[in-house]
Write a protein that holds these residues in place. Structure first.
Motif, PDB file in Angstrom:
ATOM      1  N   LYS A 157      53.083  69.238  22.470  1.00 24.45           N
ATOM      2  CA  LYS A 157      52.370  69.942  21.591  1.00 24.45           C
ATOM      3  C   LYS A 157      52.069  71.302  22.148  1.00 24.45           C
ATOM      4  N   THR A 158      52.142  71.559  23.268  1.00 23.67           N
ATOM      5  CA  THR A 158      51.891  72.958  23.936  1.00 23.67           C
ATOM      6  C   THR A 158      52.879  73.791  23.755  1.00 23.67           C
ATOM      7  N   PHE A 159      54.075  73.341  23.492  1.00 25.37           N
ATOM      8  CA  PHE A 159      55.286  74.194  23.332  1.00 25.37           C
ATOM      9  C   PHE A 159      55.152  74.793  21.730  1.00 25.37           C
ATOM     10  N   VAL A 160      54.836  74.018  20.905  1.00 20.66           N
ATOM     11  CA  VAL A 160      54.425  74.165  19.490  1.00 20.66           C
ATOM     12  C   VAL A 160      53.352  75.478  19.493  1.00 20.66           C
ATOM     13  N   THR A 161      52.395  75.293  20.151  1.00 25.28           N
ATOM     14  CA  THR A 161      51.170  76.128  20.254  1.00 25.28           C
ATOM     15  C   THR A 161      51.652  77.466  20.955  1.00 25.28           C
ATOM     16  N   HIS A 167      61.198  83.885  17.776  1.00 26.80           N
ATOM     17  CA  HIS A 167      62.648  83.651  17.555  1.00 26.80           C
ATOM     18  C   HIS A 167      63.340  82.902  18.849  1.00 26.80           C
ATOM     19  N   GLU A 168      62.833  83.320  20.120  1.00 29.21           N
ATOM     20  CA  GLU A 168      63.246  82.872  21.315  1.00 29.21           C
ATOM     21  C   GLU A 168      62.932  81.098  21.350  1.00 29.21           C
ATOM     22  N   ARG A 169      61.453  81.136  21.158  1.00 29.47           N
ATOM     23  CA  ARG A 169      61.199  79.686  21.142  1.00 29.47           C
ATOM     24  C   ARG A 169      61.562  78.751  20.244  1.00 29.47           C
ATOM     25  N   LEU A 209      65.303  77.883  21.393  1.00 25.90           N
ATOM     26  CA  LEU A 209      65.101  76.747  22.449  1.00 25.90           C
ATOM     27  C   LEU A 209      65.092  75.434  21.762  1.00 25.90           C
ATOM     28  N   LEU A 210      63.827  75.530  20.786  1.00 28.31           N
ATOM     29  CA  LEU A 210      63.523  74.291  20.121  1.00 28.31           C
ATOM     30  C   LEU A 210      64.800  73.726  19.423  1.00 28.31           C
ATOM     31  N   LEU A 211      65.804  74.763  18.698  1.00 28.34           N
ATOM     32  CA  LEU A 211      66.508  74.058  18.116  1.00 28.34           C
ATOM     33  C   LEU A 211      67.951  73.536  18.983  1.00 28.34           C
ATOM     34  N   GLN A 212      67.765  74.272  20.088  1.00 32.92           N
ATOM     35  CA  GLN A 212      68.984  73.701  20.987  1.00 32.92           C
ATOM     36  C   GLN A 212      68.635  72.236  21.426  1.00 32.92           C
ATOM     37  N   GLU A 221      69.234  69.682  18.549  1.00 31.90           N
ATOM     38  CA  GLU A 221      70.546  69.337  18.454  1.00 31.90           C
ATOM     39  C   GLU A 221      70.925  68.565  19.527  1.00 31.90           C
ATOM     40  N   GLN A 222      70.496  68.542  20.683  1.00 29.92           N
ATOM     41  CA  GLN A 222      71.074  67.886  21.635  1.00 29.92           C
ATOM     42  C   GLN A 222      70.274  66.334  21.814  1.00 29.92           C
ATOM     43  N   TYR A 223      68.993  66.478  21.710  1.00 29.36           N
ATOM     44  CA  TYR A 223      68.195  65.067  21.873  1.00 29.36           C
ATOM     45  C   TYR A 223      67.465  64.722  20.639  1.00 29.36           C
ATOM     46  N   GLY A 224      67.492  65.438  19.559  1.00 26.78           N
ATOM     47  CA  GLY A 224      66.936  65.245  18.352  1.00 26.78           C
ATOM     48  C   GLY A 224      67.037  63.574  17.865  1.00 26.78           C
TER      49      GLY A 224
END
Length: 255
Positions: free
Chosen positions: A218-222, A234-236, A239-242, A245-248
């Motif tokens: 949750k802290t990353f979403v915040t 954009h950078e965050r 990173l989230l998309l990366q 794609e790998q673990y989702g």
């Protein structure tokens, strides 16, 4: 007593084991602080002052050493060793050591039997030497050895089995003794090096997994919501998309 023996005794008298022992312990303490503050996962940190008998033998067996003007010309009277799990940590800690200490010499130690380690000769910087607790260590040097746990275990075994015993084994059966030495080298080439590469890969994947887990917290979403600029958002999101794609949808692949 001859001239050379007199010089050796003079050098040995100059060697203060207690002082170098305290110096090595101090360097060890500073290294442990450096590792802790920067999140390193080290297996072991050790310190030692050179053994008196070992030092005497070293000087006696090498004529160049007996010509020294002072015992302080030797680089390894105090020594510390840091044993890491992976080679990448050696590469990461080296510039931090160079920043924290005065570096006198920095070399990669490659032996004919494929063992390798990083050796850094350091002394304390002037700002530390001005402090009372460090002032006694002026002009003292310490050899810091950096290696991995696998290389360390192999080197310790080889040293104790092949080089340390003084039992005339080579003279008794030179061909057999050389064969045993060759087997140690084979173990390094065929097993230790490959195992080290495997461990490096495992820890790299583990680090990626840990970073991926943080992205889904949750802290990353915040942090996206509180980003100060569109570029930061954009950078965050990138990173989230990366990691999505790998673990989702699928677990990390097995090694």
């Amino acid at each position: 007593m001859g001239k050379r023996e007199t010089k050796i005794e003079s050098l040995m008298t100059e060697y203060n084991t207690e002082l170098y022992g305290r110096f090595a312990s101090t360097i060890k303490f500073l290294l442990e602080q450096l590792l802790s503050q920067n999140g390193f996962r080290a297996q072991f940190v050790s310190a030692r002052a050179k053994d008196v008998a070992s030092l005497r033998k070293k000087i006696k067996n090498n004529g160049a050493y007996s010509e020294m003007k002072s015992i302080t010309e030797l680089d390894d009277l105090a020594g510390c060793r840091i044993i890491f799990y992976i080679k990448e940590d050696i590469d990461r800690v080296t510039p931090l050591i160079r920043k924290d200490f005065k570096v006198i010499n920095h070399k990669l130690h490659y032996s004919t039997n494929s063992y390798n380690a990083t050796h850094i000769i350091v002394s304390l910087k002037k700002d530390r030497l001005k402090l009372t607790e460090y002032s006694a260590f002026t002009n003292l040097k310490c050899e810091i050895q950096l290696t991995t746990v696998l290389h360390h275990a192999w080197a310790e075994l080889e040293h104790d089995v092949i080089y340390k015993p003084d039992q005339g084994l080579f003279e008794f059966a030179p061909e057999v003794f050389e064969s045993i030495k060759g087997r140690f080298t084979d173990v390094m080439e065929k097993h230790i090096k490959e195992a080290q590469r495997s461990f490096d890969y495992i820890f790299e994947e583990l680090e990626k997994l840990e970073q991926g887990k943080k992205v889904f917290d949750k802290t990353f979403v915040t942090s996206i919501e509180d980003a100060a600029s569109n570029n930061a958002i954009h950078e965050r999101l990138k990173l989230l998309l990366q990691y999505i794609e790998q673990y989702g949808d699928n677990p990390p692949p097995r090694y």
